[in-house]
Each structure stands twice: as structure tokens, then as C-alpha cells.
Write an enzyme that holds these catalytic residues in place. Sequence first.
Site, short mmCIF file in Angstrom:
data_model
loop_
_atom_site.label_atom_id
_atom_site.label_comp_id
_atom_site.label_asym_id
_atom_site.label_seq_id
_atom_site.Cartn_x
_atom_site.Cartn_y
_atom_site.Cartn_z
N GLY A 264 19.25 -26.00 -32.46
CA GLY A 264 19.51 -24.57 -32.34
C GLY A 264 19.30 -24.10 -30.93
O GLY A 264 18.49 -24.67 -30.19
N SER A 265 20.04 -23.07 -30.52
CA SER A 265 19.82 -22.48 -29.20
C SER A 265 18.58 -21.61 -29.22
O SER A 265 17.99 -21.35 -30.28
CB SER A 265 21.05 -21.67 -28.79
OG SER A 265 22.14 -22.53 -28.60
N GLY A 266 18.17 -21.15 -28.05
CA GLY A 266 16.99 -20.30 -27.94
C GLY A 266 15.77 -21.04 -27.41
O GLY A 266 14.69 -20.46 -27.30
N HIS A 267 15.95 -22.34 -27.10
CA HIS A 267 14.84 -23.15 -26.58
C HIS A 267 15.09 -23.57 -25.13
O HIS A 267 14.46 -24.49 -24.63
CB HIS A 267 14.66 -24.41 -27.43
CG HIS A 267 14.51 -24.15 -28.89
ND1 HIS A 267 13.50 -23.37 -29.40
CD2 HIS A 267 15.25 -24.56 -29.96
CE1 HIS A 267 13.61 -23.32 -30.72
NE2 HIS A 267 14.67 -24.02 -31.08
N LYS B 282 14.95 -33.49 -33.05
CA LYS B 282 13.65 -32.88 -33.37
C LYS B 282 13.53 -32.77 -34.90
O LYS B 282 14.51 -32.46 -35.59
CB LYS B 282 13.54 -31.49 -32.74
CG LYS B 282 13.69 -31.49 -31.23
CD LYS B 282 13.33 -30.17 -30.55
CE LYS B 282 14.16 -28.98 -30.98
NZ LYS B 282 15.62 -29.12 -30.77
N ASP C 211 18.56 -30.27 -38.62
CA ASP C 211 18.92 -31.17 -37.51
C ASP C 211 18.96 -32.62 -37.98
O ASP C 211 19.87 -33.37 -37.65
CB ASP C 211 17.89 -31.05 -36.37
CG ASP C 211 18.00 -29.72 -35.63
OD1 ASP C 211 19.04 -29.05 -35.75
OD2 ASP C 211 17.05 -29.36 -34.92
N HIS D 74 10.19 -21.77 -33.63
CA HIS D 74 11.05 -20.75 -34.23
C HIS D 74 10.21 -19.61 -34.79
O HIS D 74 10.69 -18.83 -35.61
CB HIS D 74 11.90 -21.34 -35.34
CG HIS D 74 12.58 -22.62 -34.97
ND1 HIS D 74 12.03 -23.85 -35.24
CD2 HIS D 74 13.74 -22.84 -34.32
CE1 HIS D 74 12.84 -24.79 -34.78
NE2 HIS D 74 13.89 -24.21 -34.21
#
Lengths: 332, 332
Positions: free
Chosen positions: A53-56, A104, A109, A219
Site C-alpha cells: 500500500g502507498s503512504g509509507h 511485508k 500483500d 497503518h
Amino acid sequence: MKKLINSPDHVLADALVGVELAHPELKVDHTNRIIYRGEPTKPGKVALISGGGSGHEPLHGGFVGFGMLDAACAGEVFTSPTPDQMQEATKVADSGAGVLHIVKNYTGDVMNFEMAAEMAEAETGVRVESVVTNDDVAVEDSTWTAGRRGVGVTVLLEKIVGAAAEEGRDLAAVASLARTVNAQGRSMGMALTSCTVPSAGKPTFELPDDMMEMGVGIHGEPGRHRVPLAPAADIAQQLVEPILHDLDFSGAPTIVMLNGMGGTPLIELYLMYGEVAKILQKSGIQVARSLVGNYITSLDMAGCSVTVLRADDELLRLWDAPVNTAGLRWGV
Amino acid sequence: MKKLINSPDHVLADALVGVELAHPELKVDHTNRIIYRGEPTKPGKVALISGGGSGHEPLHGGFVGFGMLDAACAGEVFTSPTPDQMQEATKVADSGAGVLHIVKNYTGDVMNFEMAAEMAEAETGVRVESVVTNDDVAVEDSTWTAGRRGVGVTVLLEKIVGAAAEEGRDLAAVASLARTVNAQGRSMGMALTSCTVPSAGKPTFELPDDMMEMGVGIHGEPGRHRVPLAPAADIAQQLVEPILHDLDFSGAPTIVMLNGMGGTPLIELYLMYGEVAKILQKSGIQVARSLVGNYITSLDMAGCSVTVLRADDELLRLWDAPVNTAGLRWGV
């Protein structure tokens, strides 16, 4: 919600436009949301792919380049990329020497990378190995995780194993090294504030002004417990103790990362690193290398995490090897 | 106030401990709060010194190293260092070839660096030249500034002039280049939220949930106006327009920095860079190099700034030259 975005629905697509314009050395597949190197993987080199996921950010797209990843798949914010994306990245990056998927440990994922590996193997015969990182000592299972969550060690793994792949090691050796690095690393994080997912428009969790979340996930998943705000030295103790309790780091050099969650300024991260390093010194742990900054973030969350990796001369050599990415760069 | 600190009174002192432990290649003078290179300035090389209040990290301490600064003086958060600190840094860094003081245009910094230069010249005969950066187009005078504030161009200047100093240019040439870079760069910033100075314990200014501050200073100084929250594309327009209105950037390559204020995650900074780059393209401005990330911050402020520097082949060559600091590193 105050964010520098056009619309909650276009955050990833718009950010990828910026990545492409800022980094002419990279290529961006906007349809499949893949960031990959401008030059094809050289023959004989095992390709390294990660994603999530994006945001990391800078994880994972910021680690594409010489000495680290060959391609990264970006999902929507805090959402796994699809198997199609991963399959496409696998095909694009493979030079014939095989592909390592660095995953991860989050249920989506893991499942999607597994499907992508099977699809890619079936369709084109590419050989795929996978490593699942699960270094977070905070909790055993979590909101989207069976077992431990994969966090900071992913950054160190991508660097170290990326260097080994550049040296020409074969797929089995690269995968084996990746599993070793994961097994020897442990992390623990904490949050002063929640992050806010753009599509949600409000903080993921509520945290009183005088409390912090120890063991938070990247998250915003719950940690071990909420405790009153404390001085940095106490926070460092609460982060380092569970790590040292979980694995024996004595008698070996270590690589230590003090990572920011995205909303914490660098002056606080250095301050925290000082506290962590002092505790490690007192505990007789030898810190051979360190990294301080924002490397695996949680959008705008204020907080930090500590990762400690048990190394040896060979891992330190691979750590020191040249790397040329947007997020990590030295020796080139 | 939620911060990773031990006490509001010890933020700088504690952070410098972390810097020293994280960067064995640097030296830290804890008494005078100076970060300087581990190796003495080589004979014949002009020394570059900068400094200012803390809270803008990685500026300036993160830019000490090969290809940039020789030493940086750290004041308390948002407070000028003292003349004594700057004098000591000047003495420590001078190899006999003279010292350039790089000063952001804030009254305290300008006055204290002037006194330090006079004291150092009188005491040890060291030759000192100064450049004052004043690239912020937002406002003419500000809370602590007569004239324009010095902001983002300081980062680009330290990189470019640092490269020139490594090449062995003399003090007059280095100072002249620094003035050219400052004259050719312009910046504008904005804030979604205020920063919080640790010793104050509360936000520097109040900003309603639906408003943003256009033209904000890096200490939270008022900008041009408060306007309603807007999409990133509109914000980019509001930042770029005043810059292009202020200086002619046509017919030359430019270096563009999209800088985060400290509390804004990288995914938003890349998104904003995309919007800025598209506007520059439409305006016929040639972007030759770019830099996206947190380089001159305002503690935990959410927001960003844009810096555009009119360059030429020679400035691009100096930009591309090797640099080896905690905050900027390439080519080494």
C-alpha cells in the site's frame, strides 16, 4: 483533513506523476502503478521487487535503483497492490535470472504476491522466490496480519539483499540471504498521533492529548498499550527493551535505524536516536551503522520506530556497498 | 504539545548528542553547539559556515560535509546562534584561505554573524566574506526581518558554492558566486498547520480547519494572506505565480526544489512537485534538476515551499558535483 492533494481519489495517481517528473532516471507505468529502473535488469542479475500500500514513502518506490529494488508496485493508500500489478512488475524486471518478491507480512500483500508469483511462473516460466518480513515485536497478530507485521527491517533487507543481487548471486542465494536478514532484525514503533487516510478523511484512531500508542503498526493498527506521554529517554527504553528481549544482539555488530513515521521532524528523530543509542551502549550492544530519518512512514503520523539488525562483517560490507536510489544513496 | 523530547529546555542539546552518535564522520562541539567536519579544512580551501536557529533540519547541520559546509552553528529553536559560536566556528574551519558566512536574512542572524566576522578578523586575522540570502518573494518585511526572508535558496546555495569551494576557488570568487546564486533564486511557502515551538508549548499561530497560510515564513511568520483550503493544483499555482512574476526564468535551465515543512509526508510532496512541474512546463520554464523532500523545515509544520533557481551550465555542473552530507549525498 488538511492535505496537499487534489482529491482523495487521486492521491496515488497524482503522486506517481510527480515521481516521474522528479526522477528521469526511473520509469513509471501509470496503468499498473509500477516504478522501475530506467535501464533493464542486466542479464544474470536477480531482480528484486517489492510493493505494498502507498503512504509509507519512501518505501518502496523510493528504493528503486542501483543497489536496491528493480521495481516497486504501489497500491492505493494502505491497500495491497493487485496480483496483476505484481505479475507485470515481475515480467518487466526479470532478466532470466529470476525474481525475489519482498513482501511485508500483511494478509493482502502476502496473498496477492503469492498469486502473482504463480501467475508469472505459469505464464512466462519466470522463477520467483519470496521472502516475507515479520520483524515487528509489538504484537503477534494484528488488524490485517496473521503473525507479526513486517516493518522497518524491510528497508534494511532491500538495501543489503539489493547489494548481493548486484554482485551476481543466484536466486537461491539471494532469497536465503533475505530470510537471514529478516530473521536477524527486530522493530518496535510508537505513535504520538494518528495518521489520516485521505479517503477516510479523519484520523484512523483517536488518541488523547496526554497519551501515546506503544507498538503501533504502520497503518495505525493498535499496539501493545496506550500509556501516558513520557520523556524521550523513557520512550526509547519502551521501544528498545522489547527488541532486546526478543533476540540476542550481543557479540555482533548491529545496524540500527531510527525511523520517523512521517509527521515527526528530524530534530526529534536525532534526539530519539541519541536516547536509543545510549541504551544500546549500556546494554553492551555494538552499533556499527545507523540510519536516522523517514524511511517507512505512516502518512502524517507523528511517532517513530526503532529497528535493530544483528549483522556480521559480510552484512556490513553489503550495507556499505554503493546504492543509488531517491531514498538511500551512497558510494555512487 | 506532543513531541519526542525530554524537556523543552534540552531539545537542542539532546539532538546534538544524537547527531554525534549517528554521524561518526562529523564532530560536535557541545559547548559552542557547532557541527563540523571530522577532517580539518584542507589548506587553500575556503571554508563555508552557516547557522541559525534550530528546527529547520536538515538545514544547516545536515549539510556539513564534503561539497557543502565546513561547519554549522546551531542556535536554540528559532533563535539565532550567538556571535561567540560563529566566531568559534570561523576559527575552527579556517585553513588560512578565508571563510564565507552564509546567513539567512533574519535580523538576529545578520547582526550576530556580522559581529562574529569582526571579532574573528580582529582576533586572528581570518578573512571573512558574507552572503545574506533573501529569496522569499512572499513579503517585503516580516516578523524578524527587514527586507525579504532567506529560505530555500540557502540549501541550493550551500550545495553549489560548496562545490566551487572544493575546487579551490578563492574567497572573492566563492563569495561572488554565492551572491549570484542568491540573486537568481526565488521561493514561496505555505502552511496547512502551524508549528509548535517546544518552549512555547502551543502552536505559533492559529489556523482554522478550512484555511491555509500562503507565503508563510519558516518560523510561522505571517504570509501574504489566509485563503480557503484548495486542491494541490491551485496551491501550486499560488506558489509558482509570485515566483515567476518576480524574476524572469525563461531561456535558462532551472533547479527546482519542492521542500516539505517537516510535518507533510513524502507522498504529498511528490504530488505537489508534479503540480509545480506541470505549471513550469506550461510557462515555458526548463526544469533541468529537481529536489523533492524535507530540506529546510519548520519543526512539525504541515506545508511546503517551492524554490526556483535560474541556472546555467556552470551552475548545473556545480550542482551535479559530488556531495557527501547527511542531508544531501551523491557522486561519492
